[in-house]
Design an enzyme around this catalytic site. Structure first.
Site: not given
Ligand code: NAD
Length: 471
Positions: A64-65, A99, A106
């Site tokens: 909460h900073h 920034d 989450k």
């Molecule tokens: P998403 O649900 O759109 O896509 C994830 C994809 O990964 C799916 O197509 C799924 O079938 C595939 N997948 C799952 N298990 C798998 C495996 N064992 N091998 C290969 N493919 C596999 O999710 P996303 O929003 O693209 O998020 C993906 C990662 O990125 C997560 O770790 C999330 O926390 C991180 N992330 C997402 C965002 C965002 O803006 N959506 C931002 C920062 C980080």
């Protein structure tokens, strides 16, 4: 220790390693590291069959900073408390690095979205938002969720609508969540932002002459061979922008298996094929690889995990051949794999920096919602008129007439997408060079991940130091 406790412990390990390079009091470091609020709750869902099912859910506010706190919502059968805590903590450090003036948060719902109908998904998303609203865990000045694994624009629109229903007349209500459809207060470029940010991060790294020399790679993104794991929102867009930037996507690994084409795959064709057949296997022109995990061990220049955490472990790290790991997913590299990568001399571009494009553009969306006007609406025509005036002067001075196409390209005035992309590019470039400087200027910092954690700790510590501690 349960396997499920691991992810938060892993983040803590990285934090502690970086904290060694500071002389902040132990109590302050403990406070920065701790999760400030963990809300775990269950609620009932009436299934279409008439049966009632209990749904398990979380919202964690790590720090909460700065307020509001910010972070995505994950729908997955694998969600557990320490995972949500870890992801919330990563959000705090990520926001600090780029920034973005938010604390980290989450959320998670423990479901396999595919097992629910559309209206069941809507009911459980709305109930989740209602539960958060009741407890003051949602609001434009309190806590602002966004999409994550298993959620997207559709869920964000349901959350915005539910919050607005509980807060009639609240002018800023749309700012309670980001990643909404553009037609419902979203911002152009948010959906692609994490992938686009990954592209900027990789491009910056590949432009570092000394670093590329050390890795034995030519400078620049052109021709770099990339393996992408996970072709969801992050993986798809990162693949698209890197391919358009000159790289080759040689392998795409999904849940059902992987495909390979050394001449380069087109992510759009793969997505279409997977949509039609349920699997990437069988894409024309590519070779199938049944074992998706083994595909990560193939030769390449860049390995881009974009699925889930815990992909690289002590077991498979020695067999990874990539020179660069670009962490699209949160937490793909375990602390057991990290020293192996370090020892091999690989360049790991850490998640808390390189996937921060999403939260950066979420910040822009929140600003848009609070200002109630589309970026570029006020200045686009004014700037276009100035640009046309400049072109006229150049024409008169040089005696050369611009073609209509040149005029359209040079004098268009910025629209929302241009401004969002420009803000994102600036953020990713500035943060990359800040990280490099921290690494170079702090003796003993072994890699960019520890530099990133160190930089984030400095920024959060500065908040506590300057604001003081209440009461
Ligand atoms: P998403 O649900 O759109 O896509 C994830 C994809 O990964 C799916 O197509 C799924 O079938 C595939 N997948 C799952 N298990 C798998 C495996 N064992 N091998 C290969 N493919 C596999 O999710 P996303 O929003 O693209 O998020 C993906 C990662 O990125 C997560 O770790 C999330 O926390 C991180 N992330 C997402 C965002 C965002 O803006 N959506 C931002 C920062 C980080």
């Amino acid at each position: 220790m349960s396997a499920q406790a691991n992810f938060f412990d892993q983040v803590t390990q990285y934090f502690n390693e970086a904290a060694r390079f500071t002389d902040y009091p132990k109590g302050l470091l403990d406070q920065i590291r701790a999760c400030n609020s963990v809300y775990r709750f269950d609620f009932p869902l009436r299934r279409n069959s008439g049966e009632i099912e209990v749904i398990h859910a979380w919202r964690v506010q790590h720090s909460h900073h700065k307020l509001p706190v910010k972070g995505g919502i994950r729908y997955s059968p694998e969600v557990y408390e320490e995972e949500v805590m870890a992801l919330a903590a990563l959000m705090t450090y990520k926001c600090a690095l780029v920034d973005v003036p938010f604390g980290g948060a989450k959320g998670g719902i423990k479901i396999e979205p595919k097992d629910y109908s559309l209206d069941e998904l809507e009911r459980l998303t709305r109930r989740y938002a209602a539960e958060l609203t009741k407890k003051s865990f949602l609001g434009p000045g309190i806590d602002v969720p966004a999409p994550d694994y298993g959620t997207g624009e559709r869920e964000m629109a349901w959350i915005a609508d539910t919050y607005a229903a509980f807060n009639p007349g609240q002018l800023d209500a749309l700012g309670c969540v980001t990643g909404k459809p553009v037609t419902q207060g979203g911002v152009r470029g948010r959906k692609e932002a994490t992938g686009r940010g990954l592209f900027f991060a990789l491009r910056e790294a590949c432009n570092e002459t000394d670093e590329m020399k050390r890795l034995g790679l030519p400078r620049g993104l052109d021709g770099k061979r990339i393996i992408v794991q996970g072709l969801g929102n992050v993986g798809y867009h990162a693949a698209k922008f890197c391919r358009e930037g000159g790289a080759l996507i040689t392998v795409i690994a999904e849940r059902e298996g992987a495909i390979r084409n050394p001449k380069g795959l087109n992510e759009e064709a793969v997505v279409q094929h997977r949509r039609a057949t349920g699997s990437p296997l069988g894409v024309p022109g590519a070779t199938d690889i049944a074992d998706s995990r083994a595909a990560l061990e193939l030769e390449c220049d860049v390995l881009l995990p974009a699925a889930l955490e815990g992909v690289f472990t002590a077991e498979n790290a020695p067999r990874i051949q990539a020179k660069i790991i670009l962490e699209g997913a949160n937490g793909p590299t375990t602390p057991e794999a990290d020293p192996v990568f370090r020892q091999k001399g690989m360049l790991v571009i850490p998640d808390i920096y390189c996937n921060a494009g999403g939260v950066t553009v979420s910040y822009f969306e929140w600003l848009k919602n609070l200002s109630h006007v589309r970026f570029g609406r006020m200045q686009k025509r004014h700037e276009q008129a100035n640009e046309l005036g400049m072109l006229k002067v150049i024409e008169e001075t040089t005696g050369r007439k611009f073609t209509d196409a040149e005029r359209a390209a040079l004098a268009k005035g910025p629209d929302e997408q241009d401004l969002v992309n420009s803000g994102l590019e600036e953020t990713m470039i500035a943060a990359f060079h800040e990280l490099l400087n921290v690494q170079r200027q702090t003796t003993g910092v072994p890699d960019l991940r520890i530099a990133a954690f160190l930089n984030a700790i400095h920024k959060v510590a500065r908040s506590y130091t300057e604001l003081g501690i209440f009461p």
